[in-house]
Scaffold this active site. Structure first.
Site, PDB file in Angstrom:
ATOM      1  N   SER A  45       0.913  -1.218  -0.358  1.00  0.00           N
ATOM      2  CA  SER A  45       0.031   0.133  -0.311  1.00  0.00           C
ATOM      3  C   SER A  45       1.208   1.419   0.165  1.00  0.00           C
ATOM      4  O   SER A  45       1.753   1.170   0.564  1.00  0.00           O
ATOM      5  CB  SER A  45      -0.769   0.367   1.051  1.00  0.00           C
ATOM      6  OG  SER A  45      -2.016   0.614   0.756  1.00  0.00           O
ATOM      7  N   GLU A  46       0.898   2.257  -1.199  1.00  0.00           N
ATOM      8  CA  GLU A  46       1.376   3.178  -0.751  1.00  0.00           C
ATOM      9  C   GLU A  46       1.453   4.112   0.687  1.00  0.00           C
ATOM     10  O   GLU A  46       2.924   5.584  -0.259  1.00  0.00           O
ATOM     11  CB  GLU A  46       0.552   3.960  -2.400  1.00  0.00           C
ATOM     12  CG  GLU A  46      -0.659   5.379  -2.252  1.00  0.00           C
ATOM     13  CD  GLU A  46      -1.439   3.927  -2.920  1.00  0.00           C
ATOM     14  OE1 GLU A  46      -2.054   5.131  -3.685  1.00  0.00           O
ATOM     15  OE2 GLU A  46      -1.026   2.798  -2.901  1.00  0.00           O
ATOM     16  N   ASN A  47       0.607   4.462   1.365  1.00  0.00           N
ATOM     17  CA  ASN A  47       1.036   4.617   2.641  1.00  0.00           C
ATOM     18  C   ASN A  47       1.967   4.034   3.259  1.00  0.00           C
ATOM     19  O   ASN A  47       2.488   4.960   4.497  1.00  0.00           O
ATOM     20  CB  ASN A  47      -0.211   5.059   3.769  1.00  0.00           C
ATOM     21  CG  ASN A  47      -0.663   3.714   3.770  1.00  0.00           C
ATOM     22  OD1 ASN A  47      -0.926   2.775   3.675  1.00  0.00           O
ATOM     23  ND2 ASN A  47      -0.863   3.906   5.178  1.00  0.00           N
ATOM     24  N   GLY A  48       2.954   3.586   2.749  1.00  0.00           N
ATOM     25  CA  GLY A  48       4.078   2.449   3.389  1.00  0.00           C
ATOM     26  C   GLY A  48       3.621   1.679   4.007  1.00  0.00           C
ATOM     27  O   GLY A  48       3.475   0.920   5.514  1.00  0.00           O
ATOM     28  N   SER A  87       8.164   4.030  -0.197  1.00  0.00           N
ATOM     29  CA  SER A  87       6.678   3.542  -1.353  1.00  0.00           C
ATOM     30  C   SER A  87       7.048   3.359  -2.446  1.00  0.00           C
ATOM     31  O   SER A  87       6.636   2.341  -2.926  1.00  0.00           O
ATOM     32  CB  SER A  87       5.688   3.497  -0.703  1.00  0.00           C
ATOM     33  OG  SER A  87       4.164   2.925  -0.810  1.00  0.00           O
TER      34      SER A  87
END
Length: 217
Positions: A45-48, A87
């Site tokens: 997930s691109e929030n890390g 990320s």
């Protein structure tokens, strides 16, 4: 006809052993619930977050562990957390094998519009622009038509684009389609749905070759 879980269940069949997979907001987040137990997959997930699991059961949520859509998630053994720079380094460096996104519109040439409806307030395009620019394998999870019954699979997108010519495959509540140079190629029908119903719900060029099988979930 499929519901949202049915769409996610069908897309889960596209996930292969060893894949690193990014799940977009909406229907794509459900895919993690349906991946086979006998394969190893890393959901990013691109929030890390790397190593997301299924959604938590009610009462077992941890408000500090969320995906990019701010939904509470679970993590699998070995999961890791990191900042946005790392990320997006993974995404821009093409270290993600499969990206699964939602969409408001997809054009027959693979253009995607999934971030803005003119006149409505939005925070910005977010990570979608990096995902569509960097990913080589993009599957879209979406409803075939909008609430008014109009097709969302178009000759040309009417909404602001997120990416150009990037979508490879689409799974809707009615069908599975591949994006080709000639348009949408129909691969599978949802249970109980005819090719005629799919054709009537598709504005873009729909290629129907031979007997189209019903999808197996």
């Amino acid at each position: 006809m499929l519901d949202k879980n049915g769409i996610a269940r069908r897309i889960a069949k596209e996930v292969q052993d060893g894949y690193y997979v990014n799940l977009g907001i909406g229907i794509p987040t459900l895919v993690a619930n349906f991946v086979r137990d006998d394969i190893s997959v890393e959901f990013q997930s691109e929030n890390g977050v790397l190593g997301m699991g299924p959604f938590p059961f009610e009462g077992e949520e941890d408000a500090d562990i969320i995906n990019a859509g701010k939904q509470t998630i679970t993590t699998l053994p070995g999961a890791s957390f990191f900042d946005s720079a790392l990320s997006f380094g993974m995404i821009r460096g093409q270290h993600v094998d499969l990206t699964i996104l939602g969409a408001m519109e997809v054009a027959e040439n693979g253009d995607i519009a999934n971030w803005k409806i003119p006149g409505k307030m939005v925070k910005g395009m977010g990570g979608a622009m990096d995902l569509v620019a960097s990913a080589e394998n993009i599957i879209v999870a979406m409803m075939h038509t909008n609430k008014a019954g109009k097709s969302k699979l178009l000759k040309k997108c009417t909404l602001p684009l997120t990416g150009v010519g990037c979508v490879k495959k689409i799974v809707t509540n009615l069908a599975v389609m591949e994006v080709t140079s000639e348009g949408f190629k129909l691969l599978e029908r949802a249970p109980g749905i005819s090719t005629e119903e799919i054709a009537n719900a598709t504005e873009g060029n729909l290629i129907i070759e031979g007997n189209i099988p019903e999808m197996v979930l």
